[in-house]
Design an enzyme around this catalytic site. Sequence first.
Site, PDB file in Angstrom:
ATOM      1  N   ALA A  65       0.886  -1.224  -0.142  1.00  0.00           N
ATOM      2  CA  ALA A  65      -0.032   0.255   0.030  1.00  0.00           C
ATOM      3  C   ALA A  65       0.948   1.249   0.035  1.00  0.00           C
ATOM      4  O   ALA A  65       1.925   1.310   0.374  1.00  0.00           O
ATOM      5  CB  ALA A  65      -0.923   0.099   1.300  1.00  0.00           C
ATOM      6  N   GLY A 104       0.287  -5.941  -0.490  1.00  0.00           N
ATOM      7  CA  GLY A 104      -0.753  -6.010  -1.450  1.00  0.00           C
ATOM      8  C   GLY A 104       0.060  -6.463  -2.687  1.00  0.00           C
ATOM      9  O   GLY A 104      -0.712  -6.841  -3.689  1.00  0.00           O
ATOM     10  N   GLU A 107      -0.360 -10.090  -2.844  1.00  0.00           N
ATOM     11  CA  GLU A 107      -1.407 -10.384  -2.976  1.00  0.00           C
ATOM     12  C   GLU A 107      -2.129 -10.126  -4.459  1.00  0.00           C
ATOM     13  O   GLU A 107      -2.728 -11.190  -4.853  1.00  0.00           O
ATOM     14  CB  GLU A 107      -2.553  -9.596  -2.164  1.00  0.00           C
ATOM     15  CG  GLU A 107      -2.357  -9.945  -0.463  1.00  0.00           C
ATOM     16  CD  GLU A 107      -3.228  -9.269   0.421  1.00  0.00           C
ATOM     17  OE1 GLU A 107      -4.156  -9.730   0.905  1.00  0.00           O
ATOM     18  OE2 GLU A 107      -2.946  -7.910   0.533  1.00  0.00           O
ATOM     19  N   GLU A 127       2.163  -7.272   6.826  1.00  0.00           N
ATOM     20  CA  GLU A 127       0.995  -6.168   7.354  1.00  0.00           C
ATOM     21  C   GLU A 127       1.014  -6.205   8.927  1.00  0.00           C
ATOM     22  O   GLU A 127       0.903  -5.176   9.531  1.00  0.00           O
ATOM     23  CB  GLU A 127      -0.217  -6.602   6.886  1.00  0.00           C
ATOM     24  CG  GLU A 127      -0.612  -6.082   5.399  1.00  0.00           C
ATOM     25  CD  GLU A 127      -0.049  -7.241   4.493  1.00  0.00           C
ATOM     26  OE1 GLU A 127      -0.558  -7.488   3.125  1.00  0.00           O
ATOM     27  OE2 GLU A 127       0.510  -8.577   4.924  1.00  0.00           O
TER      28      GLU A 127
END
Length: 704
Positions: A65, A104, A107, A127
């Site tokens: 992020a 992310g 991901e 995270e």
Amino acid sequence: MELSQLVVQTCLDGVVLLRVSNPPVNAISTGVRRALLDAVEQADTDSAIRAIVITGAGKSFMAGADIRELGLPAQPPSLPDLCNRIENCAKPVIAAMHGVALGGGLEIALSCHYRLAAEEVKLGLPEVLLGLMPGAGGTQRLPRLIGVESALALMLSGRHVLAKEALLLGIIDRHVLLGDAAAAGVQYAHELLNAGAGVRRSRDAEGLKDHAAAQAFLDEARNVLAKKSRHLFSPHKIVEAVQSALGMAFSEGLTQERAAFLSCLQSPQCEAFTHAFLAERAVSKAPETPGAPPLPVMAVGIVGGGLMGAGIAVSAIDAGLCVRMVEQDDKAAARGLANVEKVFAGQVSKGRITQAGMDSALKRFSVSTDYQSLKDVDLAIEAVFEDMNVKKMVFERLNLTCKPEAVLATNTSYLDIDEIARTVSRPERVIGLHFFSPANIMPLLEIVVAGKTDAQTVSTAFEFAKKLRKVPVRAGVCDGFIGNRVLAVYRAAADHMMEDGASPYQIDRALRDFGFAMGPYQVADLAGGDIGWATRKRRAANRDPNARYVQIPDRLCERGWFGQKTGRGYYLYPQGSRTGEEDPQVLAIIDEERRRVGIEPKRFTDGEIVRRYLAAMINEGANVVFDGIALRPLDVDVTFLHGYGFPRFRGGPMKYADTIGLGKVLADINEFSVADPLFWKPSALLVDLVGRRAGFATLNNALS
């Protein structure tokens, strides 16, 4: 930036290469999500395109992020929506990763149908280190790919893995040793097309096929978290989300994961972890360093081969530097060599390095009794006994021996560095480098800037800290600098409570329950009671006769009870044990001291102990900022997070004060001051901020 600039498209014989370009690390900003979603949808509907390769421009795939968007209202498309759209593509999608693929970024890769990674890539879902959890399918796709045990290990630790391990785990399908990951990704796409391979979705993988084994791992994870992470929020949410992967359909699991992610995002712990992360970035820069290039440091001299000097030596050797140690005689030199060898031997025994690695490292290390061995070092660090006269003598020798441009540093914990600097002809090259013990393990390095220290010396010290992988905090000169100055005050508050009726064991327990790994009396036993005793004796002549002074610690030291190294301190350590046992004789000494000074003991609740302890810490932290010893409140926070075990999930003492409200802290101090107005004097900075209805955060400029 225009969306077309954030994701650059290149068509190569039926394969479209989508290259994310958001320097410096390709953070997944709102713009990146929009551009990538548009590009994927366009490619999926274009009949000329047979496969899609997603990669990153520059040095990274995608690093998670965009930290600049934390705390702002979320803008569409969400990362889960982007990942689901990628996974639902009718054409093969390949992630070609290099540099880092974190959070992310990983991901997104997990939502692709195939994954390829360059050898140096770092993959992970870190995270949890920000009080968060994967929120875009990571808790659902990763366990299906590699199983619950391996997936939980990665998500709960936040650690990174390299391509070789990722291949063994099953996170990636191909490991590229040499060359461009993007080019390898395009080649891989053509191979898949030629082989007739179609889409292969992570949600359909069979890592959860053995339901019983997966459930057993989840149950064990819960047991471990209950013992080791009981204060933390997000690790438990990670386990809950993985449980939903085991017991629910994929779409339902995504819904559960997103709800858990949002609860983490809105938690005080996430705010505290984020503050700590940003504060660590901020302290890596000092106001003196811009425009002042650091001097090159390749060879380091260390005077003193005790445990501290040996720890500093090991840190420098591990950083690839040449280290020359000087001791006062042959016996001390042999002891210094043995201390360094012992640390490396311990690393070998734990499998952290090989014997060959130890032998290679020690080739960069030498010990001598001759200061002339330091004549060519770039940085000399004094690490001798905490005595001003001894340190001055060392600096006089260094001044005569070291080359004119060499930086001369002292590792003093308390002493006046300006006074030390007056002994040399180049005070602009004198600085404090206050390492914390054990120096090769503890991450904090207080960089103490004296009155005449020049900008280049400061810049050199910060660059040296970076080489040693330490967390540097700039401090000014005073007795104890930032950390130990504040420590003296809150430790005094603890001693007052001990004399007034709380046992040292209750105080330690209350603070462990708050989140500290150890209480103050456990820490005292670990560090050695004689260290604090020497400091108290040094300060005795200047102590305010009206100030309260608790003599209980002195009574223990007079008996030679210095803690773990002597087998007893506040606790008993039978047969060399590091786990202390409560000592009835210590409680008897405390009772005797209470009678001597006429104190009738009273009961303290654990909450009262925490309030007093933290109020003293916060108040003196405010004084340190007010006096300019710390640049900002965040510098105090980082000092206590990395040097004194303050619980990271609370962000540091100053962040914690903002969280509970400065008005409450001031009210506590005013309440406590009724009995002892001299000790509980509110900081002028704290009073000012409360009057303006402001927080410490308003003083944290340059949080970047």
